[in-house]
Design a protein around this motif. Structure first.
Motif, PDB file in Angstrom:
ATOM      1  N   PHE A  68     -56.019   6.532 -12.436  1.00  0.00           N
ATOM      2  CA  PHE A  68     -54.922   5.633 -12.087  1.00  0.00           C
ATOM      3  C   PHE A  68     -55.251   4.198 -12.499  1.00  0.00           C
ATOM      4  CE2 PHE A  68     -53.214   8.911  -9.114  1.00  0.00           C
ATOM      5  CZ  PHE A  68     -51.908   8.904  -9.574  1.00  0.00           C
ATOM      6  N   GLU A  69     -56.522   3.833 -12.444  1.00  0.00           N
ATOM      7  CA  GLU A  69     -56.942   2.512 -12.916  1.00  0.00           C
ATOM      8  C   GLU A  69     -56.640   2.368 -14.411  1.00  0.00           C
ATOM      9  OE1 GLU A  69     -58.944  -1.261 -12.328  1.00  0.00           O
ATOM     10  OE2 GLU A  69     -58.025   0.183 -10.988  1.00  0.00           O
ATOM     11  N   MET A  70     -56.942   3.419 -15.179  1.00  0.00           N
ATOM     12  CA  MET A  70     -56.623   3.420 -16.608  1.00  0.00           C
ATOM     13  C   MET A  70     -55.113   3.254 -16.821  1.00  0.00           C
ATOM     14  SD  MET A  70     -59.037   6.564 -17.904  1.00  0.00           S
ATOM     15  CE  MET A  70     -57.899   6.959 -19.182  1.00  0.00           C
ATOM     16  N   ALA A  71     -54.337   3.968 -16.047  1.00  0.00           N
ATOM     17  CA  ALA A  71     -52.885   3.869 -16.166  1.00  0.00           C
ATOM     18  C   ALA A  71     -52.414   2.451 -15.824  1.00  0.00           C
ATOM     19  CB  ALA A  71     -52.203   4.883 -15.250  1.00  0.00           C
ATOM     20  N   GLY A  72     -53.026   1.863 -14.810  1.00  0.00           N
ATOM     21  CA  GLY A  72     -52.669   0.492 -14.445  1.00  0.00           C
ATOM     22  C   GLY A  72     -52.972  -0.499 -15.554  1.00  0.00           C
ATOM     23  N   VAL A  73     -54.128  -0.342 -16.191  1.00  0.00           N
ATOM     24  CA  VAL A  73     -54.494  -1.222 -17.296  1.00  0.00           C
ATOM     25  C   VAL A  73     -53.517  -1.040 -18.459  1.00  0.00           C
ATOM     26  CG1 VAL A  73     -56.273  -1.652 -19.035  1.00  0.00           C
ATOM     27  CG2 VAL A  73     -56.915  -1.383 -16.643  1.00  0.00           C
TER      28      VAL A  73
ATOM     29  N   LEU B 150     -46.818  -0.440 -12.939  1.00  0.00           N
ATOM     30  CA  LEU B 150     -48.087  -1.159 -12.861  1.00  0.00           C
ATOM     31  C   LEU B 150     -48.575  -1.214 -11.414  1.00  0.00           C
ATOM     32  CD1 LEU B 150     -48.861  -4.475 -14.672  1.00  0.00           C
ATOM     33  CD2 LEU B 150     -49.432  -4.196 -12.302  1.00  0.00           C
ATOM     34  N   ILE B 151     -47.711  -1.636 -10.521  1.00  0.00           N
ATOM     35  CA  ILE B 151     -48.073  -1.744  -9.101  1.00  0.00           C
ATOM     36  C   ILE B 151     -48.392  -0.374  -8.520  1.00  0.00           C
ATOM     37  CG2 ILE B 151     -47.176  -2.325  -6.802  1.00  0.00           C
ATOM     38  CD1 ILE B 151     -45.619  -4.634  -8.235  1.00  0.00           C
ATOM     39  N   ALA B 152     -47.602   0.636  -8.866  1.00  0.00           N
ATOM     40  CA  ALA B 152     -47.826   1.990  -8.349  1.00  0.00           C
ATOM     41  C   ALA B 152     -49.166   2.549  -8.824  1.00  0.00           C
ATOM     42  CB  ALA B 152     -46.688   2.914  -8.769  1.00  0.00           C
ATOM     43  N   ALA B 153     -49.494   2.316 -10.095  1.00  0.00           N
ATOM     44  CA  ALA B 153     -50.760   2.836 -10.625  1.00  0.00           C
ATOM     45  C   ALA B 153     -51.951   2.206  -9.912  1.00  0.00           C
ATOM     46  CB  ALA B 153     -50.841   2.593 -12.132  1.00  0.00           C
ATOM     47  N   PHE B 154     -51.921   0.884  -9.741  1.00  0.00           N
ATOM     48  CA  PHE B 154     -53.044   0.232  -9.057  1.00  0.00           C
ATOM     49  C   PHE B 154     -53.083   0.583  -7.572  1.00  0.00           C
ATOM     50  CE2 PHE B 154     -53.171  -2.787 -12.733  1.00  0.00           C
ATOM     51  CZ  PHE B 154     -54.454  -2.457 -13.134  1.00  0.00           C
TER      52      PHE B 154
ATOM     53  N   GLN C 164     -48.198  -2.804 -21.318  1.00  0.00           N
ATOM     54  CA  GLN C 164     -46.766  -2.534 -21.460  1.00  0.00           C
ATOM     55  C   GLN C 164     -45.928  -3.652 -20.839  1.00  0.00           C
ATOM     56  OE1 GLN C 164     -45.057  -0.046 -23.082  1.00  0.00           O
ATOM     57  NE2 GLN C 164     -47.077   0.318 -23.926  1.00  0.00           N
ATOM     58  N   PHE C 165     -46.369  -4.133 -19.686  1.00  0.00           N
ATOM     59  CA  PHE C 165     -45.635  -5.199 -19.004  1.00  0.00           C
ATOM     60  C   PHE C 165     -45.654  -6.481 -19.829  1.00  0.00           C
ATOM     61  CE2 PHE C 165     -45.296  -8.663 -15.839  1.00  0.00           C
ATOM     62  CZ  PHE C 165     -44.039  -8.376 -15.349  1.00  0.00           C
ATOM     63  N   ASN C 166     -46.773  -6.748 -20.498  1.00  0.00           N
ATOM     64  CA  ASN C 166     -46.848  -7.940 -21.348  1.00  0.00           C
ATOM     65  C   ASN C 166     -45.949  -7.834 -22.571  1.00  0.00           C
ATOM     66  OD1 ASN C 166     -48.566  -9.585 -19.856  1.00  0.00           O
ATOM     67  ND2 ASN C 166     -50.366  -8.539 -20.619  1.00  0.00           N
ATOM     68  N   LYS C 167     -45.711  -6.601 -23.033  1.00  0.00           N
ATOM     69  CA  LYS C 167     -44.825  -6.400 -24.188  1.00  0.00           C
ATOM     70  C   LYS C 167     -43.362  -6.462 -23.793  1.00  0.00           C
ATOM     71  CE  LYS C 167     -48.034  -3.708 -26.887  1.00  0.00           C
ATOM     72  NZ  LYS C 167     -48.320  -2.451 -27.532  1.00  0.00           N
ATOM     73  N   LYS C 168     -43.044  -5.848 -22.655  1.00  0.00           N
ATOM     74  CA  LYS C 168     -41.658  -5.806 -22.190  1.00  0.00           C
ATOM     75  C   LYS C 168     -41.661  -6.045 -20.688  1.00  0.00           C
ATOM     76  CE  LYS C 168     -37.597  -2.894 -21.860  1.00  0.00           C
ATOM     77  NZ  LYS C 168     -37.099  -1.533 -21.850  1.00  0.00           N
ATOM     78  N   ARG C 169     -41.267  -7.207 -20.293  1.00  0.00           N
ATOM     79  CA  ARG C 169     -41.306  -7.584 -18.877  1.00  0.00           C
ATOM     80  C   ARG C 169     -40.091  -7.035 -18.130  1.00  0.00           C
ATOM     81  NH1 ARG C 169     -45.268 -11.190 -17.415  1.00  0.00           N
ATOM     82  NH2 ARG C 169     -46.427 -11.971 -19.198  1.00  0.00           N
ATOM     83  N   GLY C 170     -40.137  -5.734 -17.900  1.00  0.00           N
ATOM     84  CA  GLY C 170     -39.043  -5.102 -17.186  1.00  0.00           C
ATOM     85  C   GLY C 170     -39.467  -4.669 -15.795  1.00  0.00           C
ATOM     86  N   LEU C 171     -38.477  -4.387 -14.977  1.00  0.00           N
ATOM     87  CA  LEU C 171     -38.733  -3.963 -13.606  1.00  0.00           C
ATOM     88  C   LEU C 171     -39.479  -2.631 -13.579  1.00  0.00           C
ATOM     89  CD1 LEU C 171     -38.383  -4.515 -10.603  1.00  0.00           C
ATOM     90  CD2 LEU C 171     -36.162  -3.352 -10.727  1.00  0.00           C
ATOM     91  N   LEU C 172     -39.127  -1.708 -14.456  1.00  0.00           N
ATOM     92  CA  LEU C 172     -39.797  -0.408 -14.484  1.00  0.00           C
ATOM     93  C   LEU C 172     -41.281  -0.561 -14.786  1.00  0.00           C
ATOM     94  CD1 LEU C 172     -39.760   2.676 -14.398  1.00  0.00           C
ATOM     95  CD2 LEU C 172     -39.184   2.641 -16.837  1.00  0.00           C
ATOM     96  N   GLN C 173     -41.623  -1.411 -15.763  1.00  0.00           N
ATOM     97  CA  GLN C 173     -43.018  -1.619 -16.112  1.00  0.00           C
ATOM     98  C   GLN C 173     -43.783  -2.225 -14.939  1.00  0.00           C
ATOM     99  OE1 GLN C 173     -40.470  -2.419 -18.151  1.00  0.00           O
ATOM    100  NE2 GLN C 173     -40.844  -0.945 -19.763  1.00  0.00           N
ATOM    101  N   LEU C 174     -43.152  -3.160 -14.238  1.00  0.00           N
ATOM    102  CA  LEU C 174     -43.783  -3.783 -13.077  1.00  0.00           C
ATOM    103  C   LEU C 174     -44.005  -2.773 -11.959  1.00  0.00           C
ATOM    104  CD1 LEU C 174     -44.881  -6.317 -11.714  1.00  0.00           C
ATOM    105  CD2 LEU C 174     -42.544  -6.785 -10.922  1.00  0.00           C
ATOM    106  N   ILE C 175     -43.014  -1.952 -11.696  1.00  0.00           N
ATOM    107  CA  ILE C 175     -43.130  -0.940 -10.635  1.00  0.00           C
ATOM    108  C   ILE C 175     -44.236   0.055 -10.976  1.00  0.00           C
ATOM    109  CG2 ILE C 175     -41.952   1.025  -9.562  1.00  0.00           C
ATOM    110  CD1 ILE C 175     -39.364  -0.691  -9.707  1.00  0.00           C
TER     111      ILE C 175
END
Length: 105
Positions: A12-17, A35-39, A22-33
């Protein structure tokens, strides 16, 4: 079971990284969610492992999996360098994490 939890936490840490990228490429709500879920999942499984494992060992193996996995994700999905020196030092991280598991059994 605690070692399984450490490995799952590391994955899950790998997925978060990866989601940071992905979030830096496309700052969308899905990417943020994601990211937070993975960490959050990563910390949850790490906390389960630390019920039994010493904190230092669990944390070192968890960060080793996350760091090595992050490098591999970067190499294979984001076109980062696959230079032999990077692979050599990546192998040191993996060997260290395995060594900690062996001496902590």
């Amino acid at each position: 079971m605690e070692w399984f939890f450490v490995v799952v936490a590391g994955l899950f840490e790998m997925a978060g990284v990866a989601m940071i990228s992905q979030f830096n490429k496309k700052r969308g709500l899905l990417q943020l969610i994601l990211l937070i879920a993975a960490f959050a999942a990563s910390f949850f499984f790490l906390s389960l492992a630390m019920v039994v494992l010493p904190m230092a060992t669990a944390y070192a193996v968890w960060t080793g999996i996350g760091a090595a996995g992050g490098v591999l994700v970067g190499m294979y999905f984001y076109g980062e360098s696959k230079d032999w020196k990077r692979v050599l030092f990546l192998s040191f991280i993996v060997i260290s994490a395995v060594g900690l598991k062996v001496v902590s059994s």
